[in-house]
Design a protein around this motif. Structure first.
Motif, PDB file in Angstrom:
ATOM      1  N   ALA A  99       6.966   6.084  -3.904  1.00  8.90           N
ATOM      2  CA  ALA A  99       7.292   6.648  -5.211  1.00  8.90           C
ATOM      3  C   ALA A  99       7.339   8.165  -5.145  1.00  8.90           C
ATOM      4  CB  ALA A  99       6.266   6.186  -6.237  1.00  8.90           C
ATOM      5  N   ILE A 100       6.377   8.742  -4.427  1.00  8.64           N
ATOM      6  CA  ILE A 100       6.351  10.201  -4.308  1.00  8.64           C
ATOM      7  C   ILE A 100       7.578  10.694  -3.552  1.00  8.64           C
ATOM      8  CG2 ILE A 100       5.094  12.117  -3.280  1.00  8.64           C
ATOM      9  CD1 ILE A 100       2.503  10.583  -3.823  1.00  8.64           C
ATOM     10  N   ASP A 104      20.267   4.846  -3.846  1.00  8.70           N
ATOM     11  CA  ASP A 104      20.001   4.460  -2.455  1.00  8.70           C
ATOM     12  C   ASP A 104      18.504   4.490  -2.158  1.00  8.70           C
ATOM     13  OD1 ASP A 104      22.568   3.895  -1.709  1.00  8.70           O
ATOM     14  OD2 ASP A 104      23.011   5.917  -0.976  1.00  8.70           O
ATOM     15  N   ASN A 105      17.822   5.572  -2.583  1.00  5.39           N
ATOM     16  CA  ASN A 105      16.377   5.682  -2.321  1.00  5.39           C
ATOM     17  C   ASN A 105      15.594   4.593  -3.051  1.00  5.39           C
ATOM     18  OD1 ASN A 105      16.574   7.878  -0.601  1.00  5.39           O
ATOM     19  ND2 ASN A 105      16.489   9.362  -2.285  1.00  5.39           N
ATOM     20  N   PRO A 146       0.820  -1.229   0.000  1.00  6.36           N
ATOM     21  CA  PRO A 146       0.000   0.000   0.000  1.00  6.36           C
ATOM     22  C   PRO A 146       0.840   1.260   0.000  1.00  6.36           C
ATOM     23  CG  PRO A 146      -0.825  -1.580   1.581  1.00  6.36           C
ATOM     24  CD  PRO A 146       0.486  -2.122   1.108  1.00  6.36           C
ATOM     25  N   SER A 147       2.070   1.168   0.564  1.00  9.42           N
ATOM     26  CA  SER A 147       2.914   2.369   0.668  1.00  9.42           C
ATOM     27  C   SER A 147       3.733   2.631  -0.585  1.00  9.42           C
ATOM     28  CB  SER A 147       3.874   2.228   1.854  1.00  9.42           C
ATOM     29  OG  SER A 147       4.694   1.085   1.665  1.00  9.42           O
ATOM     30  N   ILE A 207      10.550   9.169  -3.256  1.00  5.95           N
ATOM     31  CA  ILE A 207      11.752   9.014  -4.097  1.00  5.95           C
ATOM     32  C   ILE A 207      11.810  10.133  -5.129  1.00  5.95           C
ATOM     33  CG2 ILE A 207      12.939   7.515  -5.723  1.00  5.95           C
ATOM     34  CD1 ILE A 207      11.610   5.134  -4.328  1.00  5.95           C
ATOM     35  N   TYR A 208      10.680  10.368  -5.777  1.00  3.45           N
ATOM     36  CA  TYR A 208      10.624  11.349  -6.855  1.00  3.45           C
ATOM     37  C   TYR A 208      10.911  12.755  -6.313  1.00  3.45           C
ATOM     38  CZ  TYR A 208       9.044  13.435 -11.240  1.00  3.45           C
ATOM     39  OH  TYR A 208       8.984  14.112 -12.427  1.00  3.45           O
ATOM     40  N   GLU A 209      10.291  13.091  -5.158  1.00  7.63           N
ATOM     41  CA  GLU A 209      10.510  14.415  -4.592  1.00  7.63           C
ATOM     42  C   GLU A 209      11.947  14.607  -4.114  1.00  7.63           C
ATOM     43  OE1 GLU A 209       7.623  14.942  -1.571  1.00  7.63           O
ATOM     44  OE2 GLU A 209       6.015  15.542  -2.953  1.00  7.63           O
ATOM     45  N   ALA A 210      12.520  13.529  -3.515  1.00 12.66           N
ATOM     46  CA  ALA A 210      13.916  13.617  -3.064  1.00 12.66           C
ATOM     47  C   ALA A 210      14.858  13.853  -4.251  1.00 12.66           C
ATOM     48  CB  ALA A 210      14.313  12.355  -2.315  1.00 12.66           C
ATOM     49  N   LEU A 211      14.583  13.159  -5.371  1.00 12.52           N
ATOM     50  CA  LEU A 211      15.415  13.317  -6.559  1.00 12.52           C
ATOM     51  C   LEU A 211      15.283  14.734  -7.133  1.00 12.52           C
ATOM     52  CD1 LEU A 211      17.282  12.167  -8.717  1.00 12.52           C
ATOM     53  CD2 LEU A 211      15.280  11.270  -9.909  1.00 12.52           C
ATOM     54  N   ILE A 212      14.037  15.208  -7.231  1.00 16.14           N
ATOM     55  CA  ILE A 212      13.810  16.545  -7.777  1.00 16.14           C
ATOM     56  C   ILE A 212      14.466  17.598  -6.895  1.00 16.14           C
ATOM     57  CG2 ILE A 212      12.055  18.270  -8.319  1.00 16.14           C
ATOM     58  CD1 ILE A 212      12.216  16.016 -10.323  1.00 16.14           C
ATOM     59  N   GLN A 213      14.377  17.405  -5.578  1.00 13.34           N
ATOM     60  CA  GLN A 213      14.949  18.382  -4.648  1.00 13.34           C
ATOM     61  C   GLN A 213      16.470  18.444  -4.782  1.00 13.34           C
ATOM     62  OE1 GLN A 213      13.863  17.701  -0.590  1.00 13.34           O
ATOM     63  NE2 GLN A 213      14.852  19.551   0.175  1.00 13.34           N
TER      64      GLN A 213
END
Length: 607
Positions: free
Chosen positions: A59-60, A85-86, A53-54, A62-68
């Motif tokens: 995904a959000i 790593d993420n 479920p998570s 990982i994606y936000e960490a990469l964009i940041q």
């Protein structure tokens, strides 16, 4: 589905392997089959879907960490390390790596399959495999129990063949590596890394393939969910953008470095040009300000040798026939001294043929030559102007050093200036020689005039004395017996003749005196002694001897003297000669019946 059963790209009987393609590529390993798009297959026995479920939340994150990280301006290596790593932590996989092609056209031996310093035990099995692509593993995150590949340069032949496949945006997902047909090399690589499941996503931005994102499961097989694949695709897109930005930054840095280097080089050249322009100006001013040829040669050789830091600089000058050249001046920091050395041009025809054509010559003479200065780099620049050749400017450096093109231009400029200065010095010397010759002739003339004047004064004095004696004797006879024999007319004639003799003798004496005075004036040895006179009275006194002459020639004399003239300060002897000469010319050239006028007045300056 229709596909070649031997193709590892598409196998509808084995749902453990599927390919998500943008367009159907030709089969990579089959003989006749064509790979077709395969959607999510059935779940194989023993495999696990990772649909927690998570997953969406992960995904959000990982994606936000990469964009940041990308937005914060982190380095590419930091971005890739954080991304792998993420992905590994949030997806729960055993290995995540990012591989990048350096040059897909580069070939290396297949035995480079092993990981540089840590080759796998199976690498010896691939020594006969054809060369393939070169890929560097630039980021990796894995469980501690598995063999690392970070920083290793992998030679993967099947990836070289798959470059076009991934460049089209296709991805490859393998649920179970043991259930699919792989190439020998791919199977070897998976075995070395203990891979059970694998997903490979291309890193593409602006239709350019930068590398691949590889996610692997090693402890067991894994069925990759479509959501996971979509997440990996989005992450791969962002990673490709980050790589592209880094490449652009590197390109900008490289161009900036090149521009700075070019600018620095240009500034250096400009400074060098200014330096040598100043040298040319300095040497030009010094040699053009001088009319001494020896000083010109000394200045040019010394200043040029010091500025260019050469071992020796000399100037040789041609003779009038252009058959020999003599070293006129030399500046050297060590012996031998070549001053005065003569060279016959016929002994070096090739060298002087180029110099006669106004072409600089640079060459190296071996030490075994018979020249006095061997085993050195020599540069000869002709010294010439529009009137012809003057000589050559020679410079010497050690054998392993050369004269650069800009140095040759500077030397040629100074050689041209030397030609002009030498010509000027020679013209000045020739003019000075002419002046000296004229002075010598003038001195001879003055000496001659002085001598002849003195020689003429002696006989003239004798003539005057004889006339005076004869006149006295005649007067005594006229007082006695001869007087009765002469009539009045004859006596007057005799008196007039004696008067003419006195006048002409006095006039001749004055001419000789004037000639001597002129000689002394030219020599500057006659000192002036001015006196003050009453000009009107002086003129009346000097007119008395001319009155009878003017009457005899039937001329009219008009005298207009201004009253109250101030005293005139003058050299009386010179004024008398000038006045007498003017009045003599007036009496001589004025026709009968005409008027001779004499007047005095005051002329005020600036009126």
């Amino acid at each position: 589905m229709t596909a070649d059963q031997s193709s590892p790209r598409a196998n509808d009987h084995n749902p453990s392997h599927y390919v998500h393609e943008v367009s159907p590529p030709p089969a990579r390993y089959g003989q006749n089959g064509v790979a077709t798009p395969i959607l999510i297959p059935d779940i194989p026995n023993g495999a696990h879907w990772n649909r927690e479920p998570s997953l969406e939340l992960s995904a959000i994150q990982i994606y936000e960490a990469l964009i940041q990280q990308i937005a914060s301006g982190a380095s590419l290596q930091t971005v890739m390390a954080g991304a792998v790593d993420n992905i590994r932590q949030h997806l729960g996989v055993d290995r995540v790596l990012i591989g990048r092609w350096r040059d897909p056209s580069v070939s290396r031996p297949a035995n480079a399959l092993s990981m540089d310093a840590e080759p796998s035990p199976q690498s010896h099995q691939c020594q006969d495999v054809e060369p393939g692509g070169n890929m560097l593993i630039e980021a990796e995150s894995l469980s501690v129990a598995y063999l690392p590949t970070l920083g290793k340069r992998q030679t993967l032949p099947w990836l070289c063949a798959d470059y076009a496949f991934y460049a089209q945006g296709n991805i490859e997902v393998i649920h179970d590596v043991e259930a699919v047909m792989l190439s020998a090399l791919q199977q070897l690589w998976f075995d070395a890394l203990q891979v059970k499941s694998s997903a490979t996503i291309p890193l593409i931005s602006r239709q350019h393939l930068y590398g691949v994102l590889v996610v692997q499961q090693c402890k067991c097989q894994r069925c990759w969910a479509l959501e996971e694949v979509e997440l990996l695709k989005r992450l791969a897109m962002q990673l490709a953008i980050a790589i592209e930005q880094d490449a652009l930054h590197q390109q900008v840095h490289h161009l900036t470095t090149q521009l700075n280097a070019s600018l620095t080089e240009r500034i250096s050249h400009l400074r060098q040009s200014l330096k040598f322009a100043e040298l040319v100006r300095h040497v030009t001013e010094r040699i053009r300000d001088s009319l001494d040829e020896e000083h010109i040669l000394e200045t040019a050789t010394r200043e040029l040798a010091k500025a260019l830091e050469v071992d020796r600089c000399k100037i040789e000058l041609y003779d009038a026939t252009l058959e020999t050249a003599t070293v006129a001046y030399e500046y050297a920091i060590r012996p031998p001294n070549c001053m005065g050395l003569k060279r016959c041009m016929a002994d070096f025809p090739e060298l002087y043929e180029s110099l006669f054509q106004h072409q600089p010559v640079q060459f190296v003479v071996p030490a075994s030559s018979n020249l006095q200065l061997g085993d050195m780099t020599r540069l000869a620049c002709p010294i010439f102007d529009d009137q012809g050749l003057v000589g050559n400017l020679w410079l010497f450096r050690p054998r392993d050093e050369v004269f650069h093109r800009w140095e040759v231009r500077i030397i040629q400029q100074i050689a041209n200036e030397c030609a002009i200065a030498i010509r000027q010095a020679r013209l000045y010397e020739a003019s000075q020689a002419q002046v000296r010759e004229l002075e010598r002739l003038s001195q001879l003339k003055d000496d001659f005039l002085k001598t002849i004047s003195h020689e003429l004064r002696t006989p003239l004095s004798s003539i005057i004395l004889g006339v005076q004696t004869l006149e006295k004797v005649l007067d005594q006879f006229l007082e006695t017996s001869i007087r009765a024999a002469l009539n009045t007319q004859n006596e007057r004639t005799i008196r007039r003749l004696f008067q003419t003799l006195h006048t002409e003798c006095h006039r001749e004496s004055k001419l000789i005196e004037d000639l001597l005075t002129f000689c002394y004036l030219e020599a500057g040895t006659d000192a002036l002694m001015p006196v003050s006179i009453d000009l009107n009275q002086w003129i009346n006194d000097k007119l008395a001897p001319f009155q009878l002459r003017i009457q005899n020639q039937q001329q009219h004399l008009v005298v207009d003297l201004m009253d109250n003239l101030p005293p005139l300060k003058t050299e009386l002897a010179y004024l008398e000669r000038i006045f007498s000469e003017l009045l003599n010319n007036a009496c001589k050239y004025t026709p009968q019946g005409e008027t001779i006028a004499i007047a005095t007045s005051i002329i005020y300056p600036n009126r």
